[in-house]
Write an enzyme that holds these catalytic residues in place. Structure first.
Site, PDB file in Angstrom:
ATOM      1  N   HIS A 109      -4.104  -0.857  -5.864  1.00 52.41           N
ATOM      2  CA  HIS A 109      -4.466  -2.039  -6.639  1.00 52.41           C
ATOM      3  C   HIS A 109      -4.760  -1.690  -8.102  1.00 52.41           C
ATOM      4  O   HIS A 109      -4.325  -2.392  -9.020  1.00 52.41           O
ATOM      5  CB  HIS A 109      -5.687  -2.740  -6.037  1.00 52.41           C
ATOM      6  CG  HIS A 109      -5.501  -3.135  -4.611  1.00 52.41           C
ATOM      7  ND1 HIS A 109      -6.463  -2.898  -3.657  1.00 52.41           N
ATOM      8  CD2 HIS A 109      -4.487  -3.740  -3.968  1.00 52.41           C
ATOM      9  CE1 HIS A 109      -6.048  -3.356  -2.501  1.00 52.41           C
ATOM     10  NE2 HIS A 109      -4.846  -3.872  -2.654  1.00 52.41           N
ATOM     11  N   SER A 127       8.077 -17.038 -19.217  1.00 56.05           N
ATOM     12  CA  SER A 127       7.394 -17.137 -17.921  1.00 56.05           C
ATOM     13  C   SER A 127       8.292 -16.875 -16.712  1.00 56.05           C
ATOM     14  O   SER A 127       7.848 -16.267 -15.739  1.00 56.05           O
ATOM     15  CB  SER A 127       6.696 -18.486 -17.773  1.00 56.05           C
ATOM     16  OG  SER A 127       7.629 -19.536 -17.800  1.00 56.05           O
ATOM     17  N   CYS A 163       0.868  -1.180   0.000  1.00 56.19           N
ATOM     18  CA  CYS A 163       0.000   0.000   0.000  1.00 56.19           C
ATOM     19  C   CYS A 163       0.905   1.230   0.000  1.00 56.19           C
ATOM     20  O   CYS A 163       1.818   1.332   0.826  1.00 56.19           O
ATOM     21  CB  CYS A 163      -0.897   0.001   1.232  1.00 56.19           C
ATOM     22  SG  CYS A 163      -1.853   1.535   1.405  1.00 56.19           S
ATOM     23  N   ASP A 185      -0.113  -6.013   0.369  1.00 59.40           N
ATOM     24  CA  ASP A 185      -1.366  -6.384  -0.291  1.00 59.40           C
ATOM     25  C   ASP A 185      -1.105  -7.683  -1.038  1.00 59.40           C
ATOM     26  O   ASP A 185      -0.097  -7.822  -1.734  1.00 59.40           O
ATOM     27  CB  ASP A 185      -1.812  -5.301  -1.275  1.00 59.40           C
ATOM     28  CG  ASP A 185      -2.273  -4.038  -0.565  1.00 59.40           C
ATOM     29  OD1 ASP A 185      -3.007  -4.161   0.427  1.00 59.40           O
ATOM     30  OD2 ASP A 185      -1.892  -2.944  -1.007  1.00 59.40           O
TER      31      ASP A 185
END
Length: 166
Positions: free
Chosen positions: A97, A80, A56, A63
């Protein structure tokens, strides 16, 4: 292995490297690509990342999320292991977010120039509320631009992507 494939993999440095360096700060430079071997086909590549963490930007608290990254490749595809290291680089990165999913999508659009891509973050609740931002991109002037609008319109409408991470 065919000769073309050897040449195409020359830029892949992280896969198979046992001396991996983990960056704890946001670093899109770690992303690597390889050439799509089936450019004539439309097909989905999906990554489910159930252990994503960021911070955050106001409180510094962690988070946790499951990230879903889905794309229809054009010429380049993301390797990947480099994607894992890139996502790990958010570990100490402070961002809301909504910013996280948009940053990831924009970095991947810049790198891959895909036909279509979407990023969906299913963040665990903090303070009694969860936030699930979704963003997408379709190549302008193509049917994929229309696909992006349809996916936004119908996003979460039919619970297309059931998630059981909370």
């Amino acid at each position: 292995m065919r000769e073309e494939t050897k040449d195409e993999l020359q830029g892949i440095t992280l896969l198979g490297n046992h001396n991996t360096s983990y960056q704890f700060d946001y670093d899109p430079a770690v992303l690597e690509v390889f050439h799509n071997q089936h450019i004539e086909n439309d097909y989905w590549v999906k990554f489910n990342c159930p252990e994503f963490t960021s911070l955050c930007p106001k409180t510094g608290q962690p988070d946790f999320a499951t990230l879903y990254i889905s794309y229809i490749p054009e010429i380049n595809m993301v390797e990947s292991k480099s994607l894992k290291l890139y996502l790990f680089s958010f570990r100490n990165h402070g961002a809301f977010h909504e910013d996280v999913v948009n940053i990831i999508m924009k970095d991947l659009v810049k790198l891959l120039q895909p036909r279509y891509i979407e990023v969906w973050g299913k963040f665990l609740p903090r303070g009694g509320i969860s936030i699930d931002p979704y963003c997408n991109y379709g190549k302008p002037g193509t049917k994929y631009e229309k696909l992006a609008w349809v996916r936004i319109e119908q996003h979460d409408l039919y619970n297309m992507d059931k998630v059981d991470n909370r």
